[in-house]
Structures are given as structure tokens and as C-alpha cells.
Design a protein around this motif. Structure first.
Motif, PDB file in Angstrom:
ATOM      1  N   GLY A   1       0.823  -1.204   0.000  1.00 17.24           N
ATOM      2  CA  GLY A   1       0.000   0.000   0.000  1.00 17.24           C
ATOM      3  C   GLY A   1       0.854   1.250   0.000  1.00 17.24           C
ATOM      4  O   GLY A   1       2.053   1.220  -0.285  1.00 17.24           O
TER       5      GLY A   1
ATOM      6  N   ARG B   1      -6.438  -1.892   0.439  1.00 16.88           N
ATOM      7  CA  ARG B   1      -6.420  -2.074   1.892  1.00 16.88           C
ATOM      8  C   ARG B   1      -7.661  -2.828   2.362  1.00 16.88           C
ATOM      9  O   ARG B   1      -7.586  -3.711   3.230  1.00 16.88           O
TER      10      ARG B   1
ATOM     11  N   SER C   1      -3.404   4.787   0.936  1.00 16.46           N
ATOM     12  CA  SER C   1      -4.269   3.719   1.437  1.00 16.46           C
ATOM     13  C   SER C   1      -5.157   4.206   2.571  1.00 16.46           C
ATOM     14  O   SER C   1      -6.194   3.599   2.856  1.00 16.46           O
TER      15      SER C   1
ATOM     16  N   LYS D   1      -5.844   2.407  -3.842  1.00 16.97           N
ATOM     17  CA  LYS D   1      -5.152   1.956  -2.637  1.00 16.97           C
ATOM     18  C   LYS D   1      -6.105   1.732  -1.465  1.00 16.97           C
ATOM     19  O   LYS D   1      -5.883   0.836  -0.636  1.00 16.97           O
TER      20      LYS D   1
ATOM     21  N   ASN E   1       1.630  -0.145   4.587  1.00 18.63           N
ATOM     22  CA  ASN E   1       1.423   1.261   4.259  1.00 18.63           C
ATOM     23  C   ASN E   1       2.792   1.927   4.144  1.00 18.63           C
ATOM     24  O   ASN E   1       3.428   2.236   5.146  1.00 18.63           O
TER      25      ASN E   1
ATOM     26  N   HIS F   1      -0.842  -6.108   4.961  1.00 18.36           N
ATOM     27  CA  HIS F   1      -0.856  -4.894   4.135  1.00 18.36           C
ATOM     28  C   HIS F   1       0.207  -3.945   4.661  1.00 18.36           C
ATOM     29  O   HIS F   1       0.329  -3.727   5.865  1.00 18.36           O
TER      30      HIS F   1
END
Length: 233
Positions: free
Chosen positions: A136, A158, A140, A154, A179, A177
């Protein structure tokens, strides 16, 4: 340091930067690596360095993604680590963005991820074993001016990660995930001399991806945020 409990990895959306660093880390840990992208010619140096196999794919084409996994199954064995690293942008003022460009960007960032996650899950669920990693970005969790389409893709990525983790996590599949909340260092974006380490080093990012794969299931991370140390919160 615990070993990685996986043997074969597939990176979709492979290129320079984060995915290349992850490929090197996985290869160094002893995993067989597959690199997938639209243009596989650009992957030749990385493939040679990591002894990886290259696979051409259009990540938004269901048949192409299914064929990709079949080819990986045949050459490397079913992947028990799958990383989706592809994304696309259609920047600009909301009133001026070309609808077709927006559609294509969202397809790459989100729909392609769904197709890849689906194929990965089909292989991992019978074994109750595997890891799915999704890259991501700041977008996100927060939208930026002139970046609505990237944020849409994004945010969807997520959501896919969160829903899939809740579904397949209890069946032994680790979904995480990442970020990536900052600029990633590259030849085109070098670290400023007056602000060392103010950009995210892709090798340092990859280190976190690798460590996630080592986590015992009693304490899995499902979402990880990475920021440069100079960030003012």
C-alpha cells in the motif's frame, strides 16, 4: 533468528525499488523466486542476481493471471508467498481526469490485486499455509489533492487485505498490508544530502517484509506502517 517457513515466492508487479529488494531478501533466505510483470526484459539483471524465473503477465486479465499461476506451479511449485506490488496513477484535478485512464489505474491497483489474491488463496487454502503481502501507500489511508484515483485504488487494496485476512487468517494464511507512508529512495529520487535517511530505503522496507514472514502465528501483524524517522507526527 527464525527461518522463513516458506519455500517459493511470486512477486507480481516486479521492478526496481521495493519489489527488487524483497526479491533479493527472499532469495538470500533460500526461497525460489518468481518475478512477474508486463515487461520481463527489464527484469533480466534482477533475475540473474536472484536466480529467479521471469513470467509475463497482464495483472488485470483474469485468464492471464490464471495462466501465470499455472506457469509458476509448473516451473517453481505452487507459491506459498505472494506479493502484489503493482499500482498505477491517473493524477490531476478531479474535473479533468480522463475516465478511461482512471479505470485502468484502479484496475491495476485493486482489481489486479483481487485476481492475484484469489489465485494465491486457491493454492494456499488446501494446505492451510501461506502468506499474501500487499504493498500500500500513504494513499491507502488518506487522499491527497489531485490524487483521487490513486487513493481509490489503494483504499480498495487495503479493504481487500483486511477482508481477506479475516477470512483466511484463521485457516493458516498470513495476509499483511504495508502502508509505505513516505517517498521511496531511488535513482530518480535520491536521499537529500542535507536530510539523510529522509526517504525510505527500499532495502530497509524489504527487511520488514521479510521479518513479517518470520512471525509466529500467535502474533501476526496484519498491517504495518513504515515512515522515515524524520517524519513529524
Amino acid at each position: 533468528m527464525s527461518t522463513i517457513p516458506y519455500s517459493t515466492a511470486l512477486i507480481v508487479g516486479a521492478g526496481s525499488g521495493i519489489s527488487a529488494s524483497v526479491a533479493r531478501g527472499l532469495a538470500a533466505a533460500g526461497l525460489k523466486v518468481g518475478l512477474a510483470a508486463r515487461n520481463i526484459d527489464k527484469l533480466a539483471p534482477l533475475a540473474a542476481e536472484t536466480k529467479a524465473e521471469r513470467f509475463a503477465v497482464d495483472a488485470v486479465d483474469p485468464a492471464a493471471v490464471a495462466h501465470l499461476f499455472e506457469a509458476v506451479d509448473a516451473k517453481l511449485g505452487a507459491p506459498d508467498v505472494v506479493l502484489y506490488n503493482a499500482s498505477a496513477r491517473a493524477p490531476g484535478p478531479i474535473a479533468e481526469i480522463d475516465p478511461e485512464a482512471a479505470k485502468k489505474a484502479i484496475e491495476v491497483s485493486a482489481y489486479g490485486a483481487f485476481l492475484v489474491v484469489q489465485q494465491a488463496a486457491k493454492r494456499m487454502l488446501p494446505k492451510r499455509h501461506g502468506a499474501i503481502l500487499l504493498t500500500g501507500a500513504s494513499a491507502s489511508v488518506k487522499g491527497y489533492r489531485h490524487s483521487a484515483i490513486f487513493a481509490m485504488g489503494k483504499f480498495a487494496l487495503r479493504g481487500l487485505a483486511q477482508a481477506t485476512a479475516r477470512e483466511v487468517g484463521p485457516q493458516g494464511i498470513h495476509v499483511a498490508h504495508f502502508n509505505i507512508d513516505g517517498g521511496v529512495r531511488s535513482a530518480r529520487r535520491p536521499d537529500p544530502a542535507d536530510r539523510p535517511d529522509s526517504t525510505l530505503d527500499p532495502d530497509a522496507i524489504a527487511q520488514t517484509y521479510i521479518e513479517i514472514l518470520r512471525q509466529p502465528r500467535s502474533a501476526w501483524s496484519l498491517e504495518v506502517e513504515l515512515r522515515p524517522w524524520v517524519e513529524r507526527f
